[in-house]
Motif scaffolding. Structure first.
Motif, PDB file in Angstrom:
ATOM      1  N   MET A 283      26.053  36.975   2.942  1.00 13.88           N
ATOM      2  CA  MET A 283      25.356  36.821   4.192  1.00 13.88           C
ATOM      3  C   MET A 283      24.435  35.605   4.129  1.00 13.88           C
ATOM      4  SD  MET A 283      22.818  39.467   6.074  1.00 13.88           S
ATOM      5  CE  MET A 283      21.272  38.666   6.382  1.00 13.88           C
ATOM      6  N   ASN A 284      24.359  34.885   5.229  1.00 17.24           N
ATOM      7  CA  ASN A 284      23.471  33.730   5.318  1.00 17.24           C
ATOM      8  C   ASN A 284      22.023  34.191   5.413  1.00 17.24           C
ATOM      9  OD1 ASN A 284      25.625  31.890   5.418  1.00 17.24           O
ATOM     10  ND2 ASN A 284      25.895  32.284   7.586  1.00 17.24           N
ATOM     11  N   MET A 285      21.146  33.477   4.743  1.00 19.87           N
ATOM     12  CA  MET A 285      19.726  33.789   4.829  1.00 19.87           C
ATOM     13  C   MET A 285      19.170  33.166   6.104  1.00 19.87           C
ATOM     14  SD  MET A 285      19.068  35.684   2.293  1.00 19.87           S
ATOM     15  CE  MET A 285      17.303  35.719   2.450  1.00 19.87           C
ATOM     16  N   ILE A 286      18.366  33.941   6.818  1.00 15.04           N
ATOM     17  CA  ILE A 286      17.760  33.446   8.039  1.00 15.04           C
ATOM     18  C   ILE A 286      16.291  33.159   7.754  1.00 15.04           C
ATOM     19  CG2 ILE A 286      17.293  35.763   8.919  1.00 15.04           C
ATOM     20  CD1 ILE A 286      17.945  34.604  11.723  1.00 15.04           C
ATOM     21  N   GLU A 287      15.806  32.026   8.195  1.00 15.27           N
ATOM     22  CA  GLU A 287      14.435  31.615   7.920  1.00 15.27           C
ATOM     23  C   GLU A 287      13.543  31.684   9.150  1.00 15.27           C
ATOM     24  OE1 GLU A 287      14.501  27.811   6.075  1.00 15.27           O
ATOM     25  OE2 GLU A 287      15.798  28.466   4.452  1.00 15.27           O
ATOM     26  N   CYS A 288      14.152  31.818  10.336  1.00 16.37           N
ATOM     27  CA  CYS A 288      13.363  31.855  11.557  1.00 16.37           C
ATOM     28  C   CYS A 288      14.122  32.605  12.644  1.00 16.37           C
ATOM     29  CB  CYS A 288      13.015  30.448  12.023  1.00 16.37           C
ATOM     30  SG  CYS A 288      14.450  29.461  12.457  1.00 16.37           S
ATOM     31  N   CYS A 289      13.430  32.880  13.728  1.00 13.73           N
ATOM     32  CA  CYS A 289      14.031  33.570  14.867  1.00 13.73           C
ATOM     33  C   CYS A 289      15.074  32.665  15.524  1.00 13.73           C
ATOM     34  CB  CYS A 289      12.944  33.933  15.874  1.00 13.73           C
ATOM     35  SG  CYS A 289      13.568  34.599  17.432  1.00 13.73           S
ATOM     36  N   PRO A 290      16.235  33.193  15.861  1.00 14.27           N
ATOM     37  CA  PRO A 290      17.266  32.390  16.514  1.00 14.27           C
ATOM     38  C   PRO A 290      16.838  31.896  17.896  1.00 14.27           C
ATOM     39  CG  PRO A 290      18.155  34.509  15.805  1.00 14.27           C
ATOM     40  CD  PRO A 290      16.689  34.535  15.560  1.00 14.27           C
ATOM     41  N   LEU A 291      15.917  32.608  18.528  1.00  6.91           N
ATOM     42  CA  LEU A 291      15.526  32.257  19.886  1.00  6.91           C
ATOM     43  C   LEU A 291      14.336  31.305  19.934  1.00  6.91           C
ATOM     44  CD1 LEU A 291      16.235  32.853  22.832  1.00  6.91           C
ATOM     45  CD2 LEU A 291      14.622  34.744  22.758  1.00  6.91           C
TER      46      LEU A 291
ATOM     47  N   LEU B 175      23.003  40.907  13.925  1.00  7.65           N
ATOM     48  CA  LEU B 175      22.546  39.572  13.563  1.00  7.65           C
ATOM     49  C   LEU B 175      23.671  38.695  13.022  1.00  7.65           C
ATOM     50  CD1 LEU B 175      20.105  37.706  13.418  1.00  7.65           C
ATOM     51  CD2 LEU B 175      19.660  38.591  11.124  1.00  7.65           C
ATOM     52  N   SER B 176      24.633  39.278  12.344  1.00  6.59           N
ATOM     53  CA  SER B 176      25.732  38.473  11.785  1.00  6.59           C
ATOM     54  C   SER B 176      26.556  37.812  12.888  1.00  6.59           C
ATOM     55  CB  SER B 176      26.634  39.329  10.900  1.00  6.59           C
ATOM     56  OG  SER B 176      27.211  40.378  11.655  1.00  6.59           O
ATOM     57  N   ASN B 177      26.543  38.362  14.096  1.00  5.65           N
ATOM     58  CA  ASN B 177      27.247  37.743  15.222  1.00  5.65           C
ATOM     59  C   ASN B 177      26.421  36.633  15.857  1.00  5.65           C
ATOM     60  OD1 ASN B 177      29.477  39.409  14.955  1.00  5.65           O
ATOM     61  ND2 ASN B 177      28.668  40.925  16.368  1.00  5.65           N
ATOM     62  N   VAL B 178      25.122  36.646  15.637  1.00  4.32           N
ATOM     63  CA  VAL B 178      24.239  35.637  16.210  1.00  4.32           C
ATOM     64  C   VAL B 178      24.130  34.427  15.296  1.00  4.32           C
ATOM     65  CG1 VAL B 178      21.868  35.181  16.976  1.00  4.32           C
ATOM     66  CG2 VAL B 178      22.917  37.396  17.433  1.00  4.32           C
ATOM     67  N   ILE B 179      24.115  34.611  13.997  1.00  4.47           N
ATOM     68  CA  ILE B 179      23.902  33.539  13.027  1.00  4.47           C
ATOM     69  C   ILE B 179      24.934  32.408  13.146  1.00  4.47           C
ATOM     70  CG2 ILE B 179      23.928  32.971  10.556  1.00  4.47           C
ATOM     71  CD1 ILE B 179      22.387  35.528  10.078  1.00  4.47           C
TER      72      ILE B 179
ATOM     73  N   GLY C 133      20.717  43.741   6.976  1.00  5.44           N
ATOM     74  CA  GLY C 133      20.757  42.396   7.512  1.00  5.44           C
ATOM     75  C   GLY C 133      21.271  42.318   8.930  1.00  5.44           C
ATOM     76  N   GLU C 134      21.439  43.448   9.593  1.00 11.14           N
ATOM     77  CA  GLU C 134      21.992  43.443  10.947  1.00 11.14           C
ATOM     78  C   GLU C 134      20.935  43.633  12.030  1.00 11.14           C
ATOM     79  OE1 GLU C 134      25.088  42.741  12.130  1.00 11.14           O
ATOM     80  OE2 GLU C 134      25.476  42.106  10.076  1.00 11.14           O
ATOM     81  N   LYS C 135      19.914  44.437  11.749  1.00  7.36           N
ATOM     82  CA  LYS C 135      18.871  44.667  12.747  1.00  7.36           C
ATOM     83  C   LYS C 135      17.790  43.620  12.559  1.00  7.36           C
ATOM     84  CE  LYS C 135      19.672  49.622  12.878  1.00  7.36           C
ATOM     85  NZ  LYS C 135      19.098  50.960  12.627  1.00  7.36           N
ATOM     86  N   PHE C 136      17.405  42.970  13.663  1.00 11.36           N
ATOM     87  CA  PHE C 136      16.440  41.882  13.617  1.00 11.36           C
ATOM     88  C   PHE C 136      15.477  42.015  14.781  1.00 11.36           C
ATOM     89  CE2 PHE C 136      14.946  37.739  14.965  1.00 11.36           C
ATOM     90  CZ  PHE C 136      14.581  37.128  13.793  1.00 11.36           C
ATOM     91  N   VAL C 137      14.179  41.869  14.506  1.00  8.56           N
ATOM     92  CA  VAL C 137      13.146  41.890  15.544  1.00  8.56           C
ATOM     93  C   VAL C 137      12.165  40.756  15.258  1.00  8.56           C
ATOM     94  CG1 VAL C 137      11.298  43.204  16.650  1.00  8.56           C
ATOM     95  CG2 VAL C 137      13.317  44.401  15.794  1.00  8.56           C
ATOM     96  N   CYS C 138      11.957  39.891  16.244  1.00  9.46           N
ATOM     97  CA  CYS C 138      11.018  38.789  16.089  1.00  9.46           C
ATOM     98  C   CYS C 138       9.619  39.254  16.456  1.00  9.46           C
ATOM     99  CB  CYS C 138      11.411  37.616  16.978  1.00  9.46           C
ATOM    100  SG  CYS C 138      10.249  36.234  16.899  1.00  9.46           S
TER     101      CYS C 138
ATOM    102  N   GLU D  40       7.840  34.885  11.913  1.00  6.81           N
ATOM    103  CA  GLU D  40       7.389  36.255  11.712  1.00  6.81           C
ATOM    104  C   GLU D  40       8.425  37.196  12.316  1.00  6.81           C
ATOM    105  OE1 GLU D  40       3.467  36.767  13.242  1.00  6.81           O
ATOM    106  OE2 GLU D  40       2.700  34.980  12.236  1.00  6.81           O
ATOM    107  N   PHE D  41       9.172  37.878  11.456  1.00 10.66           N
ATOM    108  CA  PHE D  41      10.224  38.773  11.943  1.00 10.66           C
ATOM    109  C   PHE D  41      10.464  39.891  10.948  1.00 10.66           C
ATOM    110  CE2 PHE D  41      12.201  35.168   9.764  1.00 10.66           C
ATOM    111  CZ  PHE D  41      12.978  35.809   8.811  1.00 10.66           C
ATOM    112  N   LEU D  42      11.107  40.938  11.430  1.00 14.32           N
ATOM    113  CA  LEU D  42      11.544  42.043  10.580  1.00 14.32           C
ATOM    114  C   LEU D  42      13.056  42.050  10.571  1.00 14.32           C
ATOM    115  CD1 LEU D  42       9.156  44.831  11.929  1.00 14.32           C
ATOM    116  CD2 LEU D  42       8.919  43.538   9.808  1.00 14.32           C
ATOM    117  N   ILE D  43      13.623  42.323   9.400  1.00 13.88           N
ATOM    118  CA  ILE D  43      15.074  42.392   9.276  1.00 13.88           C
ATOM    119  C   ILE D  43      15.407  43.596   8.406  1.00 13.88           C
ATOM    120  CG2 ILE D  43      15.193  40.831   7.295  1.00 13.88           C
ATOM    121  CD1 ILE D  43      17.729  39.640   8.640  1.00 13.88           C
TER     122      ILE D  43
END
Length: 62
Positions: free
Chosen positions: A1-9, A36-40, A21-26, A14-17
């Motif tokens: 899985m790719n590491m995410i460093e920031c909110c996609p939006l 999240l894997s579909n958004v990355i 690695g699928e549930k994400f809240v900014c 500052e986020f929770l994952i």
């Protein structure tokens, strides 16, 4: 899985994952996803296009 460093939006850092690695809240803008894997892949392809471009106008004499 790719590491995410920031909110996609909003690119907030500052986020929770979830552990999966699928549930994400900014914490900044409130963006949420359960897949999240579909958004990355969208984020990664957009990042290659969104590079700063500075246009310097030049005077041209004819």
């Amino acid at each position: 899985m790719n590491m995410i460093e920031c909110c996609p939006l909003c690119q907030g850092d500052e986020f929770l994952i979830s552990e999966s690695g699928e549930k994400f809240v900014c914490g900044k803008c409130g963006f949420q996803t359960l897949e999240l894997s579909n958004v990355i892949p969208t984020i990664l392809s957009a990042n290659t296009v969104l590079t700063p471009y500075i246009h310097v106008s030049e005077n041209t004499l004819h």
